[in-house]
Design a protein around this motif. Structure first.
Motif, PDB file in Angstrom:
ATOM      1  N   UNK A 109      17.603  24.200   0.806  1.00 47.83           N
ATOM      2  CA  UNK A 109      16.679  24.493  -0.291  1.00 47.83           C
ATOM      3  C   UNK A 109      16.061  25.880  -0.141  1.00 47.83           C
ATOM      4  N   UNK A 110      15.838  26.297   1.091  1.00 44.38           N
ATOM      5  CA  UNK A 110      15.318  27.644   1.316  1.00 44.38           C
ATOM      6  C   UNK A 110      16.294  28.684   0.773  1.00 44.38           C
ATOM      7  N   UNK A 111      17.551  28.480   1.057  1.00 45.91           N
ATOM      8  CA  UNK A 111      18.580  29.412   0.565  1.00 45.91           C
ATOM      9  C   UNK A 111      18.591  29.419  -0.969  1.00 45.91           C
ATOM     10  N   UNK A 112      18.456  28.246  -1.585  1.00 48.70           N
ATOM     11  CA  UNK A 112      18.429  28.137  -3.047  1.00 48.70           C
ATOM     12  C   UNK A 112      17.261  28.891  -3.673  1.00 48.70           C
ATOM     13  N   UNK A 113      16.131  28.947  -2.973  1.00 50.77           N
ATOM     14  CA  UNK A 113      14.915  29.510  -3.547  1.00 50.77           C
ATOM     15  C   UNK A 113      14.535  30.876  -2.971  1.00 50.77           C
ATOM     16  N   UNK A 114      15.420  31.462  -2.199  1.00 53.98           N
ATOM     17  CA  UNK A 114      15.249  32.827  -1.685  1.00 53.98           C
ATOM     18  C   UNK A 114      14.230  32.940  -0.550  1.00 53.98           C
TER      19      UNK A 114
ATOM     20  N   UNK B 127       9.591  12.739   0.602  1.00 49.97           N
ATOM     21  CA  UNK B 127      10.419  13.067   1.753  1.00 49.97           C
ATOM     22  C   UNK B 127      10.140  14.523   2.146  1.00 49.97           C
ATOM     23  N   UNK B 128      10.217  14.828   3.429  1.00 52.28           N
ATOM     24  CA  UNK B 128       9.932  16.164   3.943  1.00 52.28           C
ATOM     25  C   UNK B 128      10.714  17.255   3.212  1.00 52.28           C
ATOM     26  N   UNK B 129      12.005  17.080   3.076  1.00 51.50           N
ATOM     27  CA  UNK B 129      12.807  18.134   2.430  1.00 51.50           C
ATOM     28  C   UNK B 129      12.506  18.247   0.944  1.00 51.50           C
ATOM     29  N   UNK B 130      12.194  17.116   0.296  1.00 45.47           N
ATOM     30  CA  UNK B 130      11.873  17.157  -1.127  1.00 45.47           C
ATOM     31  C   UNK B 130      10.528  17.856  -1.368  1.00 45.47           C
ATOM     32  N   UNK B 131       9.536  17.535  -0.542  1.00 46.99           N
ATOM     33  CA  UNK B 131       8.224  18.172  -0.680  1.00 46.99           C
ATOM     34  C   UNK B 131       8.330  19.679  -0.445  1.00 46.99           C
ATOM     35  N   UNK B 132       9.072  20.066   0.576  1.00 41.60           N
ATOM     36  CA  UNK B 132       9.254  21.489   0.864  1.00 41.60           C
ATOM     37  C   UNK B 132       9.931  22.186  -0.305  1.00 41.60           C
ATOM     38  N   UNK B 133      10.945  21.551  -0.871  1.00 44.66           N
ATOM     39  CA  UNK B 133      11.658  22.124  -2.018  1.00 44.66           C
ATOM     40  C   UNK B 133      10.729  22.305  -3.209  1.00 44.66           C
ATOM     41  N   UNK B 134       9.912  21.293  -3.497  1.00 43.48           N
ATOM     42  CA  UNK B 134       8.980  21.398  -4.627  1.00 43.48           C
ATOM     43  C   UNK B 134       8.000  22.560  -4.438  1.00 43.48           C
ATOM     44  N   UNK B 135       7.487  22.725  -3.234  1.00 45.62           N
ATOM     45  CA  UNK B 135       6.542  23.811  -2.977  1.00 45.62           C
ATOM     46  C   UNK B 135       7.216  25.166  -3.131  1.00 45.62           C
ATOM     47  N   UNK B 136       8.409  25.315  -2.589  1.00 41.99           N
ATOM     48  CA  UNK B 136       9.119  26.598  -2.719  1.00 41.99           C
ATOM     49  C   UNK B 136       9.488  26.862  -4.175  1.00 41.99           C
ATOM     50  N   UNK B 137       9.954  25.848  -4.866  1.00 34.57           N
ATOM     51  CA  UNK B 137      10.361  26.008  -6.267  1.00 34.57           C
ATOM     52  C   UNK B 137       9.214  26.522  -7.136  1.00 34.57           C
ATOM     53  N   UNK B 138       8.025  26.007  -6.902  1.00 35.92           N
ATOM     54  CA  UNK B 138       6.861  26.442  -7.679  1.00 35.92           C
ATOM     55  C   UNK B 138       6.553  27.921  -7.447  1.00 35.92           C
ATOM     56  N   UNK B 139       6.974  28.476  -6.324  1.00 36.26           N
ATOM     57  CA  UNK B 139       6.773  29.890  -6.057  1.00 36.26           C
ATOM     58  C   UNK B 139       7.763  30.776  -6.765  1.00 36.26           C
ATOM     59  N   UNK B 140       8.915  30.207  -7.087  1.00 37.22           N
ATOM     60  CA  UNK B 140       9.964  30.972  -7.771  1.00 37.22           C
ATOM     61  C   UNK B 140       9.616  31.082  -9.197  1.00 37.22           C
TER      62      UNK B 140
END
Length: 161
Positions: free
Chosen positions: A27-32, A148-161
């Motif tokens: 997810x980090x790679x997906x969101x830069x 889930x840990x990875x889902x929560x992290x993805x949501x937080x990063x996505x909101x920054x994009x």
């Protein structure tokens, strides 16, 4: 134009499931995002690499810390996360904000920032949250608010994009 997250890191606290480490990297790679740190765990196994897919380079560069205290020393801003919230400052020193509010109102690309994710089982402890400058929470179903840990992290990063 892609947002510049070169000064933002993601830190996982004592991850229990290696697959979640890999899913976060993906997810980090997906969101830069590109900097992954791990607190309280000193290895990454094959399951994490299998889940990371094309983001194995993020796993290869992962830095490990023994404690949140040690991690805190390397950042200007430390952002804690939790599904447990309160609007009472007697319970918590910081009032939680949603991810989009954090990115729009508090994020400073000139400050070295780390988003600190809690443990899969019981999140961040109060003494760890004391090291944090901000506190993010993701609203969910009141009967099952924990992501889930990875889902929560993805949501937080996505909101920054």
């Amino acid at each position: 134009m892609k947002p510049d997250f070169s000064n933002v890191s993601i830190a996982l606290t004592e991850p229990e499931v290696q697959g979640n480490i890999g899913a976060v990297a993906r997810s980090m790679k997906n969101t830069n995002f590109s900097k992954l740190y791990i607190v309280g765990c000193s290895f990454i196994d094959d399951d994490a690499y299998a889940r990371a897919k094309e983001a194995s380079d993020i796993l290869d560069r992962t830095k490990f810390y023994r404690s949140v205290r040690e991690l805190r020393e390397d950042f200007d801003i430390l952002v804690g996360t939790s599904s447990v919230t309160s609007m009472n400052l007697k319970d918590y020193r910081r009032i939680p904000v949603k991810p989009d509010f954090f990115w729009k109102n508090y994020y400073d690309p000139n400050m070295k920032t780390c988003i600190l994710m809690g443990r899969e089982g019981d999140g961040l402890r109060n003494e760890e949250l004391e090291y944090c400058d901000f506190f993010i929470t993701i609203p969910g179903n009141e009967n099952y608010p924990v992501y889930n840990l990875s889902h929560a992290t993805t949501l937080i990063m996505y909101e920054g994009v």
